[in-house]
Each structure stands twice: as structure tokens, then as C-alpha cells.
Design an enzyme around this catalytic site. Sequence first.
Site, mmCIF file in Angstrom:
data_model
loop_
_atom_site.group_PDB
_atom_site.id
_atom_site.type_symbol
_atom_site.label_atom_id
_atom_site.label_comp_id
_atom_site.label_asym_id
_atom_site.label_seq_id
_atom_site.Cartn_x
_atom_site.Cartn_y
_atom_site.Cartn_z
ATOM 1 N N GLN A 57 0.840 -1.211 0.000
ATOM 2 C CA GLN A 57 0.000 0.000 0.000
ATOM 3 C C GLN A 57 0.869 1.253 0.000
ATOM 4 O OE1 GLN A 57 -2.229 1.736 3.457
ATOM 5 N NE2 GLN A 57 -4.021 1.024 2.317
ATOM 6 N N CYS A 87 -6.230 7.593 5.337
ATOM 7 C CA CYS A 87 -5.528 7.870 6.593
ATOM 8 C C CYS A 87 -5.959 9.227 7.164
ATOM 9 C CB CYS A 87 -4.019 7.835 6.375
ATOM 10 S SG CYS A 87 -3.134 8.166 7.908
ATOM 11 N N LYS A 128 -8.299 2.335 -1.224
ATOM 12 C CA LYS A 128 -8.994 2.328 0.062
ATOM 13 C C LYS A 128 -9.436 3.754 0.330
ATOM 14 C CE LYS A 128 -9.098 0.872 4.681
ATOM 15 N NZ LYS A 128 -7.986 1.106 5.590
ATOM 16 N N ASN A 188 -15.540 -1.975 5.355
ATOM 17 C CA ASN A 188 -14.587 -1.923 6.469
ATOM 18 C C ASN A 188 -15.087 -0.971 7.547
ATOM 19 O OD1 ASN A 188 -11.753 0.031 7.096
ATOM 20 N ND2 ASN A 188 -11.931 -2.031 7.915
ATOM 21 N N GLY A 189 -14.815 -1.354 8.791
ATOM 22 C CA GLY A 189 -15.097 -0.493 9.932
ATOM 23 C C GLY A 189 -16.000 -1.131 10.960
ATOM 24 N N GLU A 190 -15.492 -1.236 12.198
ATOM 25 C CA GLU A 190 -16.300 -1.669 13.356
ATOM 26 C C GLU A 190 -16.812 -3.100 13.267
ATOM 27 O OE1 GLU A 190 -16.659 0.038 16.290
ATOM 28 O OE2 GLU A 190 -15.340 1.506 15.345
ATOM 29 N N GLY A 212 -9.862 -4.789 10.568
ATOM 30 C CA GLY A 212 -8.736 -4.064 11.148
ATOM 31 C C GLY A 212 -8.581 -4.451 12.602
ATOM 32 N N ARG A 213 -9.013 -3.542 13.475
ATOM 33 C CA ARG A 213 -8.796 -3.746 14.906
ATOM 34 C C ARG A 213 -9.486 -4.998 15.435
ATOM 35 N NH1 ARG A 213 -11.276 1.632 16.531
ATOM 36 N NH2 ARG A 213 -12.547 0.876 14.787
HETATM 37 C C1 LIG Z 1 -3.072 2.072 14.454
HETATM 38 C C2 LIG Z 1 -3.766 1.981 13.122
HETATM 39 C C3 LIG Z 1 -2.997 1.997 11.954
HETATM 40 C C4 LIG Z 1 -3.609 1.929 10.701
HETATM 41 N N1 LIG Z 1 -2.842 1.935 9.560
HETATM 42 C C5 LIG Z 1 -3.447 1.817 8.345
HETATM 43 C C6 LIG Z 1 -2.675 1.766 7.139
HETATM 44 O O1 LIG Z 1 -1.436 1.867 7.153
HETATM 45 N N2 LIG Z 1 -3.341 1.639 5.971
HETATM 46 C C7 LIG Z 1 -4.708 1.530 5.921
HETATM 47 O O2 LIG Z 1 -5.266 1.409 4.835
HETATM 48 N N3 LIG Z 1 -5.451 1.597 7.038
HETATM 49 C C8 LIG Z 1 -4.859 1.719 8.228
HETATM 50 N N4 LIG Z 1 -5.629 1.776 9.362
HETATM 51 C C9 LIG Z 1 -7.093 1.760 9.245
HETATM 52 C C10 LIG Z 1 -7.640 0.333 9.262
HETATM 53 O O3 LIG Z 1 -7.149 -0.365 8.142
HETATM 54 C C11 LIG Z 1 -9.163 0.340 9.191
HETATM 55 O O4 LIG Z 1 -9.572 0.981 8.003
HETATM 56 C C12 LIG Z 1 -9.803 1.066 10.371
HETATM 57 O O5 LIG Z 1 -9.155 0.737 11.585
HETATM 58 C C13 LIG Z 1 -11.294 0.726 10.479
HETATM 59 O O6 LIG Z 1 -11.484 -0.656 10.541
HETATM 60 P P1 LIG Z 1 -11.678 -1.427 11.949
HETATM 61 O O7 LIG Z 1 -12.837 -0.766 12.626
HETATM 62 O O8 LIG Z 1 -11.921 -2.859 11.521
HETATM 63 O O9 LIG Z 1 -10.418 -1.243 12.711
HETATM 64 C C14 LIG Z 1 -5.032 1.845 10.608
HETATM 65 C C15 LIG Z 1 -5.786 1.833 11.793
HETATM 66 C C16 LIG Z 1 -5.187 1.893 13.041
HETATM 67 C C17 LIG Z 1 -6.037 1.880 14.274
#
Ligand SMILES: Cc1cc2nc3c(=O)[nH]c(=O)nc-3n(C[C@H](O)[C@H](O)[C@H](O)COP(=O)(O)O)c2cc1C
Length: 295
Positions: A57, A87, A128, A188-190, A212-213
Amino acid sequence: MDAPMRAALTAMGGVDWCVTEFIRVTQSVLPTRTYQRLAPELEQQWKTASGTPLHVQFLGSDPEFLAANAVRAAKLGAKEIDLNFGCPAKAVNRHRGGAVLLEEPELLNTIVTAVRAAVPEPIKVTAKMRLGYLDKSLMLDCARALDEAGAARIVVHARTKAEGYRPPAHWHCIAQIADVVRAPVMANGEIWTVEDYLQCRRESGCNDVMLGRGLVARPDLALQIRTALLGEHQAPSSWDPIFAAVQVFYQHSLAQLNPTAAAGRLKSWLAHLRHTYPEASELYQQVRTQKVVAL
Ligand SMILES: Cc1cc2nc3c(=O)[nH]c(=O)nc-3n(C[C@H](O)[C@H](O)[C@H](O)COP(=O)(O)O)c2cc1C
């Protein structure tokens, strides 16, 4: 995610592919050693130790240099190139990178067009995005801009930059985006549980999601979702396989970082895991004050 976390989480199963942390591109073509550092898996055909494909990415706003770095990554064997327009970090947005570009749909189009044109056809160029920068008014324009430029997939984090990481994620907006583009859309998200996945699928209309998280807090989440899709129920994993993943993570971290930094990464992951696993909480309490940790 970084390489140690990718190694640990893909070893749990259920993940189709993963992505590097964003690689920031300004006015240079990054040297091979930078790619080797951020994506050591390139030495294994861009696959993690468990065989899961890794995509690279980029984040930036200069179409020419993004394209030139895409060419470098392609020469190093990358199969998919993802572009980050999501971001929310101030330092990144201030330098015209990430979600701030959602204010300029025509620039999104120019960037994806340039990167698409620069790399051989079999290599996919994907994007993204969030729902917008301060509000959602340009959401569909942004998605169309990416689509018309040839994005092979669009992952939508269902919040604006202004909404940060605050729940809820507006999954229904992803359905509106999917309606106006040809490219496959991923939600994506939550998504923290299988129930969240099912609700997200109902609201977004997307079968495919990016975790993600949720995957960091519950490393078997992808596997649980995959099993649920087969109509079966998978009991949540016991601590033993999670602990094995933690060990993989820590070994990889120790190989890359000094012992104190590696211990810091370990504690930080345990802090996420302790909300799901009481054993993680216990281990966290044990190592919390240790500078160097022997697992
Ligand atoms: C600490 C942290 C670093 C992240 N770094 C990236 C990244 O480098 N590239 C990216 O596309 N998303 C990044 N994200 C966003 C996640 O990919 C995702 O879009 C976001 O956390 C929402 O999804 P979730 O609710 O499943 O976490 C990051 C999120 C967090 C919390």
C-alpha cells in the site's frame, strides 16, 4: 499491519490476503532495502509464512512518484498495489496524503490512472477510501473517480476523516457507493464479531470485508466469519492457539527490533487481547512492568 502482526494473524487462518502498512511516497523512488524492511515477505513471493498473499500500500499525492514506486514494487514481484485515501492522521493530511485527498476527486482519478498505466496489466491497482474528509458530500464522486480510473477493488472504511474511529461505522453508505461503481467493493469499519459481520453485510450488501482492529483483538475472527458463511458454528478459539500466535508475533518482533521495543509491541498487543481473553489479561499484568520479556 506490520510483518510480525501479519505473520501471527495470517497463521490463525481465514484471511484471504493482507496489506502492508502504508508506505509514504513523496518525491523519490524508494530503495529496494525500504521495501525489504517494510515487506520482508517479498523474499517469499509476497506471501506470509502461512502462504497468505501480501499487497503493498502506498500513500501520497504525486501521481508520477506513486507510479514510479508502483513500478519498483512490481519489479520486486508485488502482485497488487493498493492506494491509501483513508488515513486521518494530521501529519499525513497536512502534507496532502490520505483522507484529505477525498476533497479532490479529480486528483484521485489522476493518481489511480497514472499508477494503473505504469504497471503491467496483470497487476491489480486497488484503492482504500473513507466516506469523505469533513463530510460525505463527495463520497460518490470519489468512488466514481477511483472506478473510472480503473481501480480493481475499492475498500470503503465507512466513516469520514472527521469521524475518526468513533462508532458507528455507516455501513449503509457503502451500499450507495457499490451502486455507482463497477469495481467490487469491500466493507470496512467496526467489525468486531461475527454478528457485526452479518449486520454489516445486511447494511452494506458486501459479502467481503476488510478487518482491522477486530482481528487484532480477536485473532480467530476471520476464521469464525468464514465458518459462519459455510453455515457452521465455530466456537471461539481457546487461549492456546491465540498464545501460539502471540509467540509467533513476539519471535518476529525480536528478530526486527531491540528487546525493549519488542517487549513494548508485545504489551501493546496483549492490551488489545485482554478485552477478549482473561489469560491475556493475566499475562499482561505479569509483563507490564518488565523492560525485557521472556515468553
Ligand atoms: C493504528 C492503526 C494503523 C492503521 N494503519 C493503516 C494503514 O497503514 N493503511 C490503511 O489502509 N489503514 C490503516 N488503518 C485503518 C484500518 O485499516 C481500518 O480501516 C480502520 O481501523 C477501520 O477498521 P476497523 O474498525 O476494523 O479497525 C489503521 C488503523 C489503526 C487503528
